[in-house]
Write a protein that holds these residues in place. Structure first.
Motif, short mmCIF file in Angstrom:
data_model
loop_
_atom_site.label_atom_id
_atom_site.label_comp_id
_atom_site.label_asym_id
_atom_site.label_seq_id
_atom_site.Cartn_x
_atom_site.Cartn_y
_atom_site.Cartn_z
N LEU B 24 0.83 -1.21 0.00
CA LEU B 24 0.00 0.00 0.00
C LEU B 24 0.87 1.25 0.00
CD1 LEU B 24 -2.48 1.67 0.33
CD2 LEU B 24 -2.56 1.07 2.75
N ARG B 25 1.93 1.17 0.77
CA ARG B 25 2.83 2.31 0.88
C ARG B 25 3.36 2.75 -0.48
NH1 ARG B 25 6.43 1.86 6.18
NH2 ARG B 25 5.34 3.57 7.18
N GLU B 26 3.90 1.78 -1.19
CA GLU B 26 4.49 2.09 -2.48
C GLU B 26 3.45 2.61 -3.46
OE1 GLU B 26 7.87 1.74 -3.13
OE2 GLU B 26 8.01 1.33 -0.98
N ARG B 27 2.30 1.99 -3.41
CA ARG B 27 1.24 2.43 -4.32
C ARG B 27 0.88 3.88 -4.05
NH1 ARG B 27 -3.35 -1.16 -3.14
NH2 ARG B 27 -1.91 -2.34 -1.81
N LYS B 28 0.81 4.21 -2.79
CA LYS B 28 0.46 5.58 -2.42
C LYS B 28 1.53 6.56 -2.91
CE LYS B 28 -1.74 7.65 1.59
NZ LYS B 28 -1.79 7.68 3.07
N LYS B 29 2.76 6.16 -2.75
CA LYS B 29 3.84 7.02 -3.21
C LYS B 29 3.74 7.27 -4.71
CE LYS B 29 7.75 5.25 -1.37
NZ LYS B 29 9.21 5.25 -1.09
N ARG B 31 1.13 7.14 -6.52
CA ARG B 31 0.00 8.02 -6.80
C ARG B 31 0.35 9.47 -6.53
NH1 ARG B 31 -5.10 6.00 -3.76
NH2 ARG B 31 -3.33 5.39 -2.52
N THR B 32 1.02 9.70 -5.41
CA THR B 32 1.42 11.07 -5.08
C THR B 32 2.31 11.64 -6.17
OG1 THR B 32 1.37 10.49 -2.74
CG2 THR B 32 2.54 12.50 -3.36
N THR B 67 6.48 18.09 0.81
CA THR B 67 6.35 16.80 0.15
C THR B 67 6.73 16.89 -1.33
OG1 THR B 67 4.66 16.04 1.67
CG2 THR B 67 4.72 14.99 -0.46
#
Lengths: 213, 213
Positions: B24-29, B31-32, B67
DNA sequence: CATCTTTTGAGAGTTACTTTCACTTGACTG
DNA sequence: CAGTCAAGTGAAAGTAACTCTCAAAAGATG
């Protein structure tokens, strides 16, 4: 250079062809310009590029920060500005029109470099050092080179009856200057040892041979 | 890319060779990252490059300014970052070792460009527009290209048994990439009309012919 | 010497980037 | 599944390069 817009000349009455005998104003400007550059080179060699601020430079050159920016558009330009473009152009236009372009460039680059080395070797070395170490300088240098490219392209185009915007002419110049840049970088990365001019000639040989590795 | 440091992988138990199924972490990154880029492209096309601030980008992407800087080292990088270097390297290493290097490069550049045009033509065009109009972008692009140069030099050196630091190899790559850059600029300055790939091939022909104008 | 023009400095403002630190939120462990 | 650890985020304050404006200073000119 790009940052040195043509300023108005005093309408002096001196003989035509004689360089106008700069009024006090112009002389002072020149001195300021030199003072800023000198201060910059000194500070950078003492503290490094990033650690040297415009404020320090201004103080060392005994002018205000705003004045520094009036003389040089960016910090990098203080280091990079020179007056070799018009000289190279003149030299290029002096070459026989039927000489192969690559040979003309080879010749004028050697000549310009020899002159630079003879009169300001230390500056060339410091500049090269900075080019290797400071990305901002490297980047700005590339931009500067593309000004040079335009000048040379025009000269070359003129003599061959092409447009200075001709793709082939532009590619030609870009390749030569790109190679020159790389050689300089290489030289700088290897302790500035060996003869730069010889290395440039090698690079031009590679280009001349059609890039057959 | 330089800005994309290798991050730790989840030690997943998936079959070897299968791309690890991003937590999930990587996916979120990811997306960001995409959100920031998208916001940037949109804002720039609406307001221009200089008028678009990091703050605006952050707000549009719904992240904080800090960010944004965590994802991209500089404003220019938001626009320029891509992932074509490893692809080009892989393609280059796939070419027959006895193919003339210039031909190998010709081939892989055409291939990479075709892929880019097919999947993200609009982005390529906007990027080219910015490259023509914004000096900072042009400058940064040149730096990026020299990263590419190193990768390609290594690949080329490997297959010919030379050092990747060999002057001739470096000059070779510099000339080719310099030409490529110039063609792109030319294309951009002329309304992005005509076929880029054809023009690149012409430029490479010029190089191959030994720069005889 | 008086006037006009160019150059300068002071100061305030903008923005890209940096650094620090406390807080949140996925990820892994027992 | 609760607890712990590591990674990612936001807020905030700071730095330095550049920009703009305006009034004072200083060369040029008649």
């Amino acid at each position: 250079m790009a940052t040195m817009a043509a300023t108005s000349r005093p309408p002096s009455v001196s003989a035509p062809g004689t360089p106008p005998p700069l009024g006090l104003r112009e002389r002072k400007k020149l001195r300021t310009r030199i003072a800023i550059r000198r201060a910059t080179y000194r500070l950078i060699s003492e503290q490094g590029y990033d650690a040297t601020t415009i404020e320090q430079i201004a103080e060392a050159a005994e002018v205000s920060p705003s004045t520094v920016f009036r003389y040089f558009a960016t910090k990098e330009d203080i280091v990079l500005t020179d007056e070799y473009d018009p000289i190279m152009e003149a030299e290029l236009r002096n070459r026989p029109a039927d000489e192969p372009p690559l040979e003309s460039l080879r010749f004028i680059m050697a000549k310009a470099l020899t002159a630079f080395l003879a009169s300001e070797e230390e500056e060339l070395r410091q500049r090269t050092r900075l080019m290797v170490e400071v990305p901002a300088i490297r980047a700005r240098m590339t931009e500067t080179m593309s000004d040079t490219a335009k000048v040379l392209a025009r000269a070359l185009a003129d003599r061959s009856g092409r447009s200075p915007d001709d793709l082939e002419v532009r590619v030609f110049i870009a390749a030569v200057l790109g190679a020159l840049r790389e050689v300089t970088l290489y030289w700088g990365e290897h302790g500035q040892e060996g003869d730069l001019i010889t290395m440039i000639n090698q690079a031009l040989d590679t280009l001349e041979g059609g890039l057959k590795l």
